[in-house]
Enzyme design. Structure first.
Site, PDB file in Angstrom:
ATOM      1  N   ASN A   1       6.545   2.670  -1.978  1.00 33.22           N
ATOM      2  CA  ASN A   1       5.115   2.370  -1.905  1.00 33.22           C
ATOM      3  C   ASN A   1       4.372   3.044  -3.048  1.00 33.22           C
ATOM      4  O   ASN A   1       4.871   3.987  -3.663  1.00 33.22           O
ATOM      5  CB  ASN A   1       4.543   2.833  -0.557  1.00 33.22           C
ATOM      6  N   CYS A   2       3.181   2.543  -3.303  1.00 32.25           N
ATOM      7  CA  CYS A   2       2.312   3.073  -4.355  1.00 32.25           C
ATOM      8  C   CYS A   2       2.170   4.589  -4.185  1.00 32.25           C
ATOM      9  O   CYS A   2       2.046   5.057  -3.057  1.00 32.25           O
ATOM     10  CB  CYS A   2       0.952   2.396  -4.257  1.00 32.25           C
ATOM     11  N   PRO A   3       2.237   5.343  -5.234  1.00 32.26           N
ATOM     12  CA  PRO A   3       2.281   4.952  -6.650  1.00 32.26           C
ATOM     13  C   PRO A   3       3.687   4.933  -7.256  1.00 32.26           C
ATOM     14  O   PRO A   3       3.823   4.817  -8.467  1.00 32.26           O
ATOM     15  CB  PRO A   3       1.447   6.048  -7.310  1.00 32.26           C
TER      16      PRO A   3
ATOM     17  N   ASP B   1       6.216  -3.574  -2.307  1.00 34.10           N
ATOM     18  CA  ASP B   1       4.891  -3.098  -1.895  1.00 34.10           C
ATOM     19  C   ASP B   1       3.882  -4.231  -2.093  1.00 34.10           C
ATOM     20  O   ASP B   1       3.713  -4.717  -3.205  1.00 34.10           O
ATOM     21  CB  ASP B   1       4.505  -1.881  -2.731  1.00 34.10           C
TER      22      ASP B   1
END
Length: 75
Positions: free
Chosen positions: A13-15, A40
């Site tokens: 997932n981000c980042p 994501d």
């Protein structure tokens, strides 16, 4: 399209997908193409913004079965 390097960011997932792409691009020559594979849902928005901020060209952004594929050319 041909690419010189690939980042598999599935399940991250981000980042993290952006950070992995940034690290890979730093090791590449100008004009080379990086392929990123991510899952994501926010990655399409994130990579568009990342390209705009860094000056790297986002050549392709597509989704297939909840998997996102990006091609980015190093500036």
């Amino acid at each position: 399209m041909e690419f010189q390097k690939e980042v598999d960011a599935r399940g991250l997932n981000c980042p993290l997908p952006i950070l992995r792409a940034k690290k890979a691009l730093a090791d590449m020559q100008s004009g080379e193409v990086l392929r990123i594979v991510a899952t994501d849902p926010g990655s399409a928005r994130d990579f568009a913004a990342f390209a705009k901020q860094t000056g790297n060209e986002l050549i392709e952004s597509r989704e297939e079965d909840k998997t996102f594929f990006f091609l980015m050319r190093r500036r």
